[in-house]
Design a protein around this motif. Structure first.
Motif, short mmCIF file in Angstrom:
data_model
loop_
_atom_site.label_atom_id
_atom_site.label_comp_id
_atom_site.label_asym_id
_atom_site.label_seq_id
_atom_site.Cartn_x
_atom_site.Cartn_y
_atom_site.Cartn_z
N SER A 254 0.94 -1.28 0.10
CA SER A 254 0.04 -0.07 -0.03
C SER A 254 0.91 1.27 0.07
O SER A 254 0.45 2.32 -0.53
N ASP A 255 2.12 1.13 0.51
CA ASP A 255 2.97 2.25 0.75
C ASP A 255 3.44 2.67 -0.69
O ASP A 255 3.85 3.70 -1.14
N ILE A 256 3.84 1.50 -1.65
CA ILE A 256 4.21 1.56 -2.87
C ILE A 256 3.04 2.38 -3.83
O ILE A 256 3.56 3.08 -4.52
N LEU A 257 1.81 1.80 -3.43
CA LEU A 257 0.73 2.37 -4.40
C LEU A 257 0.44 3.87 -4.10
O LEU A 257 0.18 4.54 -4.85
N ILE A 258 0.63 4.21 -2.65
CA ILE A 258 0.50 5.60 -2.38
C ILE A 258 1.65 6.44 -2.87
O ILE A 258 1.28 7.37 -3.23
N GLY A 259 2.94 5.90 -3.04
CA GLY A 259 3.86 6.89 -3.55
C GLY A 259 3.93 6.71 -5.00
O GLY A 259 4.72 7.31 -5.71
N ARG A 269 -10.29 8.67 -6.10
CA ARG A 269 -10.83 7.61 -5.15
C ARG A 269 -10.16 6.40 -5.02
O ARG A 269 -10.03 5.89 -3.99
N GLN A 270 -9.36 6.14 -5.87
CA GLN A 270 -8.27 4.97 -5.81
C GLN A 270 -7.36 5.22 -4.84
O GLN A 270 -7.08 4.54 -4.04
N ARG A 271 -6.94 6.73 -4.97
CA ARG A 271 -6.09 7.07 -3.88
C ARG A 271 -6.50 7.06 -2.37
O ARG A 271 -5.88 6.62 -1.40
N GLU A 272 -7.91 7.27 -2.38
CA GLU A 272 -8.57 7.39 -1.00
C GLU A 272 -8.62 5.69 -0.56
O GLU A 272 -8.40 5.71 0.66
N TYR A 273 -8.82 4.92 -1.37
CA TYR A 273 -9.05 3.57 -1.00
C TYR A 273 -7.68 2.98 -0.56
O TYR A 273 -7.73 2.26 0.48
#
Length: 500
Positions: A254-259, A269-273
């Motif tokens: 999830s950290d990789i996806l957020i970064g 919305r994807q960023r929020e999820y």
């Protein structure tokens, strides 16, 4: 006549004083039989003539009178002796109190040979023992307990007044519903001569078979409870460990996806999820870590790594870590740390965990616009860390629930604050491992103050390590009168744990 009767009776009283009642009875007898001294000779005169009838009649009347007098006096004296003998017998029975006491009373000589037996239950014990009189009592004792009996007898010879020992006696005949041994308690009292030497031993034997059965049942229950406790602790540790591995993967990805290291996310919305996944995983990992720490404390495998560090710097670090959480909720988080706190010897990670849990709880239960304050003070060889807030407070009747694992003071069906209820349990466990104390005061609607006192030099943790055991799970003592008035838990309970 009375004087004559008194002289006659005194000759045959054997030193006994003359009874005036006997004289009165003889007087009445004399008056009653006096007509016979005339009637009997006259009657015999008509039968045998005067020469023969008069002497025979007078002699017969006299003999009749003497026999009646002897029977009267003897009957009265025998009755009096019987009346006097009854109290004497009662005194004899009362003089032997052992006949009314439970168990078997034995009199042993200095070498342990049985000389007499008594007591209320002597028939039951004597039917069990193998002819104990004039035999050494040690012959009745099971071979494994004979040494204990001999040592007890030797203690009496060396000067002890009373010795109590539990023994097993061999059954001569074992029935279908009987055990091989009879468990008895032997209470031995020394009887000494004027020079202090042991002359005899008075021993009371009581049957403790029921007590031994209760002991065995308690030991069995303790083993079952200990086994269940160990299984639960191992289960909790295994589950916590197995859950941390996938949670770390969830947090890392999830950290990789957020970064957005491998490409941009298409919309907000994807960023929020992804952010929600990260927050939920972090919360679950925190709960799992707390459970794992608690299971280590409970299983006695939590290792304290004592080190010297600056207390003020450590508290300031905790404040910075939670400042964003407080700011997000609208709570003012501040600290009041005096100069000269200096260094303390403790487990730095455990101390930070204590403070973080306390401050996190205070922020969680304080509404927007409230304040949370971290205080610290040093008193001799102790440091006191307190966390106060202006939150919802705790009801006095709920104070007893504080510190129990998986427990919140709110109704489980109507909870407004999330959490597992493990924070204060962990705080109490870590505090106890350091040899410290935990105290909480609260007023509903006004706020709560939690105080943790720790030895500054780490001596409390070393002392706890010597005993290697403190109580767990932690429980607060029931609130006293102050708790009922102001919501104050006056004392702390230590946590049960071992220091590895």
């Amino acid at each position: 006549m009375d004087g004559l009767l008194a002289r006659l009776l005194s000759r045959h009283a054997a030193g006994r004083p003359v009874d005036r009642a006997e004289i009165a009875a003889l007087r009445k007898l004399t008056f009653a039989l006096s007509p016979s001294f005339f009637a009997v000779p006259v009657a015999l005169t008509f039968l045998f003539g005067a020469a023969t009838g008069l002497p025979i009649g007078f002699a017969l009347a006299t003999a009749l009178y003497l026999l009646a007098a002897v029977a009267l006096v003897a009957g009265r004296r025998l009755g009096a002796d019987g009346i006097e003998a009854t109290p004497r017998g009662a005194e004899t029975s009362a003089a032997d109190p052992y006949e009314f006491c439970p168990g078997l009373f034995l009199t042993l000589d200095a070498s342990g040979v049985v000389r007499s037996a008594g007591g209320r239950d002597r028939q039951m014990f004597l039917s069990f023992l193998r002819e104990p009189l004039s035999r050494p009592f040690v012959d009745q004792v099971h071979v494994s307990d004979r040494l204990a009996f001999v040592q007890s007898l030797d203690e009496l010879r060396l000067g002890a007044d009373v010795v109590v020992t539990d023994l097993r006696l061999d059954r001569p005949v074992i029935g279908l519903d009987q055990a091989q041994f009879l468990n008895v308690r032997l209470d031995m009292t020394a009887v000494r001569a004027e020079d202090g030497s042991l002359t005899s031993v008075r021993a009371q034997m009581l049957d403790i078979e029921g007590e031994m059965q209760m002991r065995a049942a308690v030991a069995r229950k303790e083993e079952e409870a200990s086994a269940a406790h160990e299984i639960k602790s191992r289960f909790l540790a295994a589950v916590s460990h197995e859950m941390r591995t996938p949670l770390n993967a969830i947090l890392g990805f999830s950290d990789i996806l957020i970064g957005e290291y491998f490409g941009k996310l298409e919309n907000d919305r994807q960023r929020e999820y992804v952010q929600l996944i990260r927050q939920s995983g972090a919360h679950l990992l925190s709960v799992v870590n707390t459970m794992l720490d608690m299971s280590k404390i409970e299983a006695g495998r939590y290792e304290l790594l004592l080190e010297e560090f600056d207390l003020a710097a450590s508290l300031t670090e905790c404040e910075r870590m939670l400042s964003l959480q407080a700011q997000t909720k609208g709570v003012k988080l501040t600290s009041r740390l005096p100069r000269g706190l200096g260094e303390v010897t403790a487990d730095g990670r455990a101390l930070r965990q204590i403070v973080i849990n306390l401050v996190g709880n205070a922020i969680k239960f304080t509404d927007a616009g409230g304040a949370v304050i971290i205080d610290a003070a040093r008193h001799g060889n102790e440091v006191v860390i307190s966390v106060s807030d202006t939150g919802i407070g705790i009801q006095p009747e709920k104070m007893a629930l504080i510190g129990r694992p998986f427990t919140q003071v709110q109704n489980d069906l109507n909870r407004n604050y999330e959490g597992s209820g493990l924070g204060l349990s962990l705080v109490k466990g870590l505090t106890a491992l350091h040899g410290g104390t935990f105290r909480i005061e609260s007023r509903p609607g006004e706020g709560t103050v939690v105080m943790v006192t720790l030895p500054a030099d780490g001596s409390g943790a070393q002392a706890a390590g010597e005993t290697n055991m403190v109580e767990f799970p932690p429980r607060l003592a029931e609130a006293g009168s102050e708790a009922k008035k102001g919501g104050k838990a006056p004392e702390h309970d230590e946590a049960e744990a071992k220091i590895a």
